[in-house]
Scaffold this motif. Structure first.
Motif, PDB file in Angstrom:
ATOM      1  N   ALA A 177      -3.996   9.779  -1.590  1.00  0.00           N
ATOM      2  CA  ALA A 177      -3.081   8.843  -2.234  1.00  0.00           C
ATOM      3  C   ALA A 177      -2.297   9.627  -3.284  1.00  0.00           C
ATOM      4  CB  ALA A 177      -3.866   7.709  -2.893  1.00  0.00           C
ATOM      5  N   PRO A 178      -1.016   9.341  -3.453  1.00  0.00           N
ATOM      6  CA  PRO A 178      -0.194  10.107  -4.398  1.00  0.00           C
ATOM      7  C   PRO A 178      -0.776  10.180  -5.811  1.00  0.00           C
ATOM      8  CG  PRO A 178       1.197   8.694  -3.071  1.00  0.00           C
ATOM      9  CD  PRO A 178      -0.226   8.333  -2.749  1.00  0.00           C
ATOM     10  N   GLU A 179      -1.443   9.134  -6.248  1.00  0.00           N
ATOM     11  CA  GLU A 179      -1.998   9.128  -7.610  1.00  0.00           C
ATOM     12  C   GLU A 179      -3.184  10.087  -7.778  1.00  0.00           C
ATOM     13  OE1 GLU A 179      -3.559   5.441  -5.440  1.00  0.00           O
ATOM     14  OE2 GLU A 179      -1.596   6.340  -5.750  1.00  0.00           O
ATOM     15  N   GLN A 180      -3.707  10.611  -6.675  1.00  0.00           N
ATOM     16  CA  GLN A 180      -4.813  11.563  -6.743  1.00  0.00           C
ATOM     17  C   GLN A 180      -4.338  13.008  -6.864  1.00  0.00           C
ATOM     18  OE1 GLN A 180      -6.620  10.307  -2.946  1.00  0.00           O
ATOM     19  NE2 GLN A 180      -8.497   9.988  -4.122  1.00  0.00           N
ATOM     20  N   GLU A 181      -3.071  13.252  -6.600  1.00  0.00           N
ATOM     21  CA  GLU A 181      -2.592  14.628  -6.512  1.00  0.00           C
ATOM     22  C   GLU A 181      -2.807  15.420  -7.805  1.00  0.00           C
ATOM     23  OE1 GLU A 181       1.258  17.283  -5.171  1.00  0.00           O
ATOM     24  OE2 GLU A 181       1.578  15.171  -5.622  1.00  0.00           O
ATOM     25  N   GLU A 182      -2.412  14.874  -8.921  1.00  0.00           N
ATOM     26  CA  GLU A 182      -2.524  15.618 -10.177  1.00  0.00           C
ATOM     27  C   GLU A 182      -3.974  16.006 -10.465  1.00  0.00           C
ATOM     28  OE1 GLU A 182      -1.427  15.282 -14.929  1.00  0.00           O
ATOM     29  OE2 GLU A 182      -1.078  13.549 -13.634  1.00  0.00           O
ATOM     30  N   GLY A 183      -4.888  15.070 -10.302  1.00  0.00           N
ATOM     31  CA  GLY A 183      -6.298  15.353 -10.552  1.00  0.00           C
ATOM     32  C   GLY A 183      -6.859  16.414  -9.618  1.00  0.00           C
ATOM     33  N   LEU A 184      -6.491  16.328  -8.350  1.00  0.00           N
ATOM     34  CA  LEU A 184      -6.970  17.315  -7.381  1.00  0.00           C
ATOM     35  C   LEU A 184      -6.412  18.702  -7.675  1.00  0.00           C
ATOM     36  CD1 LEU A 184      -6.828  15.192  -4.135  1.00  0.00           C
ATOM     37  CD2 LEU A 184      -8.848  16.308  -5.062  1.00  0.00           C
ATOM     38  N   ARG A 185      -5.150  18.777  -8.015  1.00  0.00           N
ATOM     39  CA  ARG A 185      -4.553  20.084  -8.321  1.00  0.00           C
ATOM     40  C   ARG A 185      -5.171  20.690  -9.587  1.00  0.00           C
ATOM     41  NH1 ARG A 185      -0.972  21.448  -4.623  1.00  0.00           N
ATOM     42  NH2 ARG A 185       0.304  19.864  -3.607  1.00  0.00           N
ATOM     43  N   LYS A 186      -5.414  19.867 -10.588  1.00  0.00           N
ATOM     44  CA  LYS A 186      -6.066  20.359 -11.805  1.00  0.00           C
ATOM     45  C   LYS A 186      -7.487  20.818 -11.509  1.00  0.00           C
ATOM     46  CE  LYS A 186      -3.541  17.908 -15.419  1.00  0.00           C
ATOM     47  NZ  LYS A 186      -3.636  16.937 -16.509  1.00  0.00           N
ATOM     48  N   MET A 206       0.839  -1.172   0.000  1.00  0.00           N
ATOM     49  CA  MET A 206       0.000   0.000   0.000  1.00  0.00           C
ATOM     50  C   MET A 206       0.890   1.243   0.000  1.00  0.00           C
ATOM     51  SD  MET A 206      -3.048   0.828   2.632  1.00  0.00           S
ATOM     52  CE  MET A 206      -4.016   2.273   2.482  1.00  0.00           C
ATOM     53  N   SER A 207       0.561   2.198  -0.860  1.00  0.00           N
ATOM     54  CA  SER A 207       1.395   3.391  -0.964  1.00  0.00           C
ATOM     55  C   SER A 207       1.166   4.322   0.218  1.00  0.00           C
ATOM     56  CB  SER A 207       1.111   4.114  -2.276  1.00  0.00           C
ATOM     57  OG  SER A 207      -0.218   4.586  -2.284  1.00  0.00           O
ATOM     58  N   GLU A 208       2.170   5.111   0.483  1.00  0.00           N
ATOM     59  CA  GLU A 208       2.104   6.070   1.574  1.00  0.00           C
ATOM     60  C   GLU A 208       1.195   7.228   1.199  1.00  0.00           C
ATOM     61  OE1 GLU A 208       4.956   7.656   4.936  1.00  0.00           O
ATOM     62  OE2 GLU A 208       5.120   5.784   3.861  1.00  0.00           O
ATOM     63  N   MET A 209       0.466   7.735   2.170  1.00  0.00           N
ATOM     64  CA  MET A 209      -0.437   8.857   1.923  1.00  0.00           C
ATOM     65  C   MET A 209       0.364  10.150   1.847  1.00  0.00           C
ATOM     66  SD  MET A 209      -3.247   7.348   1.549  1.00  0.00           S
ATOM     67  CE  MET A 209      -4.605   8.486   1.674  1.00  0.00           C
ATOM     68  N   LEU A 210      -0.166  11.088   1.106  1.00  0.00           N
ATOM     69  CA  LEU A 210       0.498  12.357   0.863  1.00  0.00           C
ATOM     70  C   LEU A 210      -0.334  13.482   1.470  1.00  0.00           C
ATOM     71  CD1 LEU A 210       2.797  13.713  -0.808  1.00  0.00           C
ATOM     72  CD2 LEU A 210       1.196  13.753  -2.721  1.00  0.00           C
ATOM     73  N   LYS A 211       0.319  14.415   2.128  1.00  0.00           N
ATOM     74  CA  LYS A 211      -0.380  15.576   2.693  1.00  0.00           C
ATOM     75  C   LYS A 211      -0.138  16.758   1.778  1.00  0.00           C
ATOM     76  CE  LYS A 211      -0.012  14.096   7.491  1.00  0.00           C
ATOM     77  NZ  LYS A 211      -1.352  14.018   7.973  1.00  0.00           N
ATOM     78  N   ILE A 212      -1.249  17.348   1.289  1.00  0.00           N
ATOM     79  CA  ILE A 212      -1.142  18.522   0.421  1.00  0.00           C
ATOM     80  C   ILE A 212      -2.086  19.607   0.927  1.00  0.00           C
ATOM     81  CG2 ILE A 212      -0.519  17.123  -1.584  1.00  0.00           C
ATOM     82  CD1 ILE A 212      -3.371  17.698  -2.672  1.00  0.00           C
ATOM     83  N   LYS A 213      -1.889  20.799   0.409  1.00  0.00           N
ATOM     84  CA  LYS A 213      -2.790  21.903   0.713  1.00  0.00           C
ATOM     85  C   LYS A 213      -3.268  22.486  -0.608  1.00  0.00           C
ATOM     86  CE  LYS A 213      -0.661  23.140   5.088  1.00  0.00           C
ATOM     87  NZ  LYS A 213       0.053  24.163   5.856  1.00  0.00           N
ATOM     88  N   LEU A 214      -4.573  22.631  -0.737  1.00  0.00           N
ATOM     89  CA  LEU A 214      -5.156  23.246  -1.925  1.00  0.00           C
ATOM     90  C   LEU A 214      -5.828  24.549  -1.521  1.00  0.00           C
ATOM     91  CD1 LEU A 214      -6.853  20.206  -3.714  1.00  0.00           C
ATOM     92  CD2 LEU A 214      -4.653  21.278  -4.230  1.00  0.00           C
ATOM     93  N   SER A 215      -5.649  25.552  -2.347  1.00  0.00           N
ATOM     94  CA  SER A 215      -6.280  26.839  -2.096  1.00  0.00           C
ATOM     95  C   SER A 215      -7.432  27.019  -3.076  1.00  0.00           C
ATOM     96  CB  SER A 215      -5.260  27.961  -2.280  1.00  0.00           C
ATOM     97  OG  SER A 215      -5.893  29.215  -2.096  1.00  0.00           O
TER      98      SER A 215
END
Length: 97
Positions: A21-30, A1-10
């Motif tokens: 999950a790291p694979e969600q980052e690009e979609g969320l940022r877009k 299982m991949s490690e979870m990533l902490k991000i901040k979106l404005s």
């Protein structure tokens, strides 16, 4: 299982901390970038200053796009199904004659 990533979106001048999950980052940022662009567009086009109204308009716009894509997909599926049924009938006619 991949490690979870902490991000901040404005979004709309508010920061939202997320654990994803790291694979969600690009979609969320877009998605956040698209929301920000739409907020700017609504504020300029309609002189709306209340962020809640602008966010509601964005939500409606995105939900409409999702619903329209589903309607279009169902329409295409029905069309393809009709064509396949017609082709199937032709094949059965040729095989049975």
């Amino acid at each position: 299982m991949s490690e979870m990533l902490k991000i901040k979106l404005s979004i709309a001048n508010r920061v939202y901390p997320l654990t994803i999950a790291p694979e969600q980052e690009e979609g969320l940022r877009k998605a956040a970038k698209n929301i920000e662009a739409m907020i700017t567009q609504f504020e300029q086009s309609y002189s709306v200053r209340d962020k809640q109204d602008v966010l509601a308009m964005c939500a409606l716009q995105f939900a409409t796009q999702v619903e329209q894509k589903q309607i279009d997909k169902e329409s295409v599926s029905e069309h393809v199904e009709d064509k396949l049924n017609a082709l199937n009938r032709l094949l059965h006619e040729q095989l049975n004659s």
